[in-house]
Write an enzyme that holds these catalytic residues in place. Structure first.
Site, PDB file in Angstrom:
ATOM      1  N   GLY A 243     -23.622 -23.032  -7.547  1.00  0.00           N
ATOM      2  CA  GLY A 243     -22.340 -23.721  -7.444  1.00  0.00           C
ATOM      3  C   GLY A 243     -21.382 -23.255  -8.510  1.00  0.00           C
ATOM      4  O   GLY A 243     -21.562 -22.199  -9.114  1.00  0.00           O
ATOM      5  N   PHE A 245     -20.912 -24.374 -11.393  1.00  0.00           N
ATOM      6  CA  PHE A 245     -21.417 -24.442 -12.761  1.00  0.00           C
ATOM      7  C   PHE A 245     -22.586 -23.494 -12.997  1.00  0.00           C
ATOM      8  O   PHE A 245     -23.124 -23.450 -14.093  1.00  0.00           O
ATOM      9  CB  PHE A 245     -21.853 -25.877 -13.086  1.00  0.00           C
ATOM     10  CG  PHE A 245     -20.743 -26.864 -12.953  1.00  0.00           C
ATOM     11  CD1 PHE A 245     -19.715 -26.887 -13.869  1.00  0.00           C
ATOM     12  CD2 PHE A 245     -20.712 -27.755 -11.895  1.00  0.00           C
ATOM     13  CE1 PHE A 245     -18.679 -27.796 -13.747  1.00  0.00           C
ATOM     14  CE2 PHE A 245     -19.679 -28.664 -11.770  1.00  0.00           C
ATOM     15  CZ  PHE A 245     -18.655 -28.682 -12.700  1.00  0.00           C
ATOM     16  N   GLY A 246     -23.008 -22.774 -11.994  1.00  0.00           N
ATOM     17  CA  GLY A 246     -24.130 -21.865 -12.163  1.00  0.00           C
ATOM     18  C   GLY A 246     -25.195 -22.093 -11.113  1.00  0.00           C
ATOM     19  O   GLY A 246     -24.942 -22.693 -10.070  1.00  0.00           O
ATOM     20  N   VAL A 248     -28.902 -23.497  -9.626  1.00  0.00           N
ATOM     21  CA  VAL A 248     -29.775 -24.664  -9.722  1.00  0.00           C
ATOM     22  C   VAL A 248     -31.178 -24.238  -9.300  1.00  0.00           C
ATOM     23  O   VAL A 248     -31.360 -23.653  -8.229  1.00  0.00           O
ATOM     24  CB  VAL A 248     -29.281 -25.823  -8.832  1.00  0.00           C
ATOM     25  CG1 VAL A 248     -30.201 -27.029  -8.985  1.00  0.00           C
ATOM     26  CG2 VAL A 248     -27.849 -26.199  -9.191  1.00  0.00           C
ATOM     27  N   LYS A 262     -30.272 -26.791 -14.101  1.00  0.00           N
ATOM     28  CA  LYS A 262     -28.994 -26.137 -13.848  1.00  0.00           C
ATOM     29  C   LYS A 262     -28.798 -25.085 -14.928  1.00  0.00           C
ATOM     30  O   LYS A 262     -28.790 -25.398 -16.121  1.00  0.00           O
ATOM     31  CB  LYS A 262     -27.857 -27.154 -13.853  1.00  0.00           C
ATOM     32  CG  LYS A 262     -26.531 -26.583 -13.383  1.00  0.00           C
ATOM     33  CD  LYS A 262     -25.503 -27.682 -13.221  1.00  0.00           C
ATOM     34  CE  LYS A 262     -25.820 -28.588 -12.059  1.00  0.00           C
ATOM     35  NZ  LYS A 262     -25.677 -27.918 -10.744  1.00  0.00           N
ATOM     36  N   ASP A 354     -15.590 -33.150  -9.872  1.00  0.00           N
ATOM     37  CA  ASP A 354     -16.130 -32.212  -8.875  1.00  0.00           C
ATOM     38  C   ASP A 354     -16.997 -32.946  -7.859  1.00  0.00           C
ATOM     39  O   ASP A 354     -18.097 -32.512  -7.530  1.00  0.00           O
ATOM     40  CB  ASP A 354     -16.932 -31.115  -9.573  1.00  0.00           C
ATOM     41  CG  ASP A 354     -17.266 -29.955  -8.627  1.00  0.00           C
ATOM     42  OD1 ASP A 354     -16.559 -29.791  -7.605  1.00  0.00           O
ATOM     43  OD2 ASP A 354     -18.235 -29.231  -8.895  1.00  0.00           O
TER      44      ASP A 354
END
Length: 496
Positions: A243, A245-246, A248, A262, A354
């Site tokens: 996603g 943020f990076g 998972v 994450k 988000d």
């Protein structure tokens, strides 16, 4: 005559035994011998702890010190706990529950009935810890294979569990309670107390295939404030998704605890704000929010470790064959659960930034939990902005936030309306076929997403209210929660 004299003159029992010898049927219980007698001591049959039931009414405590006067008697100290095996006139044939296992006769006048006590004073008993915490304790460097503890059972109220370290893993055994109050690990092996059970399995450890060598050392850093953990404690096993943020990953903590990890690139993070932000996030506790377990912020990449939800994120789950088979009550249930979580964040004045179906996780029992709340604040300004292109989730973001970076609880409400659209389209992407620029342009001209085919009209009314151009005109999450719950109740009444 014999019964009368035995009852009235019990202190001459050794003399009555000479006149009236005991029946053969009673030879398994040693009788008192007089001080002047010098009999060849009989070896009483070994009393296995598992051979006797343990009704609670047969627990005793020694009121005074008593010194055995012959081999058949049992010396006790004041405070010793005993289990009565058989009453013998003014004596009780008992098993001592503390210290080395031993049995013998003790005068009744030296004893008082006792109630079972929680073994809180024992070094091997850990109250108030979960199975996962027991694993962390036993797998810590302070403990070696053979370390063990007993803890309250999570699945059986009033019961216990035995946890034992075996090399790089922890084995758990449920300690069951028989109707009589006896304890056992294996059927037929009954024990009057946890002490007796441990004493037996320390000697007969092969029955559980793990030796019980020493009590667990309670010096593991399990304090809730110590969120920073070494990256070496975590193993990444399977990538679950990617996603804003990076990545998972599904992972293992300390080799046995399933977690979600994450993985975030430090280049995209405001590391100076990370500790402060985590301090705020860890105080948030609600059944509809994902629990934060730990972080790894020293070095790169950054790990944010949370609980693992079996069915993954809501967006992917809705698009699966299992998700597509869900009926309207299930979809409405998802909406209600997310509204509950967001209402809690609203009360705590936390802005998600988000909110989307990809950031809602689903458990095996179809429970939903909101994830990634507040993390968008940790992204650097040049990463989380319209000019950075794909990094900002434009299609889920309120116009004032996408264009001017004005985030608020009301911008979260806009995103919740988009999430409702995802839910009732089984995970379909909003504004399909439009670019981010086209989406913002159409929204500014008054365009709103159409009503999904399976969406109730009154739910779509709430969606449109979430998409009001003026943030002040949008409903609060508290109102959305109440209205969705009311719709849900009416739906269930209609089905019944």
């Amino acid at each position: 005559m014999e019964p009368f004299l035995r009852k009235r003159l019990t202190f001459l029992s050794f003399f009555w035994d000479k006149i009236w010898p005991a029946d053969e049927s009673e030879e398994d219980i040693p009788r008192i011998q007089g001080h002047d007698d010098n009999p060849v001591p009989e070896q009483a049959a070994a009393v296995e702890p598992c051979s006797f039931p343990a009704p609670r009414a047969r627990l005793f405590r020694a009121l005074y010190d008593f010194t055995a006067r012959c081999a058949e008697e049992l010396s006790v100290s004041r405070g010793d706990r005993l289990y009565a095996l058989k009453e013998e006139g003014d004596y009780i044939f008992a098993q001592r529950l503390s210290g080395p296992p031993s049995t013998g006769l003790v005068p009744v006048t030296y004893l008082a009935k006792a109630t079972p006590e929680p073994p809180s004073d024992q070094p091997w008993y850990f109250s108030g810890i979960s199975r996962a915490q027991a694993q962390q304790l036993l797998l810590s460097p302070a403990n070696a294979p053979g370390a063990f503890l007993i803890r309250p059972s999570e699945s059986s109220i009033g019961g216990y569990s035995l946890s034992v370290r075996a090399q790089a893993k922890v084995c758990h055994y449920r300690i069951c309670m028989a109707p009589s109050g006896s304890l056992y690990l294996q059927e037929g092996q009954l024990f009057p107390s946890l002490d007796a059970l441990l004493a037996y399995y320390k000697t007969n450890w092969k029955l559980i295939q793990n030796p019980l060598l020493q009590p667990c050392i309670p010096q593991i850093p399990l304090v809730q404030d110590e969120w920073e953990r070494p990256r070496s404690e975590f193993v990444l096993r399977r990538k679950l998704g990617e996603g804003f943020f990076g990545e998972v990953w599904e992972g293992l903590w300390l080799g046995s605890i399933p977690v979600a990890v994450k993985v975030i690139k430090s280049a995209d993070m405001k590391l100076a704000d990370l500790t402060k932000e985590i301090e705020a996030l860890k105080s948030l506790r609600h059944e509809r929010l994902i629990r934060l377990h730990a972080i790894c912020s020293l070095g790169e990449p950054v790990y944010i470790v949370t609980e693992l939800m079996g069915k993954g994120n809501l967006q992917v789950y809705l698009g699966s064959s299992e998700g597509k088979a869900l009926s309207l009550p299930h979809l409405l249930g998802f909406a209600c659960q997310v509204a509950e979580g967001m209402s809690y964040l609203e009360e705590r004045r936390v802005v998600h930034r988000d909110l989307a179906a990809r950031n809602v996780l689903v458990g095996d029992d179809l429970t939903c939990k909101v994830a990634d709340f507040g993390l968008a604040r940790l992204l650097k300004d040049d990463v989380y902005s319209p000019s950075s292109g794909s990094k900002i989730p434009v299609k889920w973001t309120a116009p004032e936030a996408a264009n001017y970076r004005v985030f608020s609880q009301k911008s979260d409400v806009w995103s919740f309306g988009i999430l409702l659209y995802e839910v009732f389209t089984y995970g379909q992407c909003p504004y399909e076929g439009m670019t981010n620029h086209e989406t913002l342009q159409q929204i500014s001209r008054g365009y709103r997403l159409p009503r999904p085919a399976v969406c109730p009209a009154e739910v779509y009314v709430l969606m449109v209210e979430c998409w009001k151009g003026s943030p002040e005109e949008r409903p609060t999450f508290a109102i959305l929660r109440e209205k969705l719950n009311a719709i849900n109740r009416r739906l269930h009444l209609g089905l019944t």
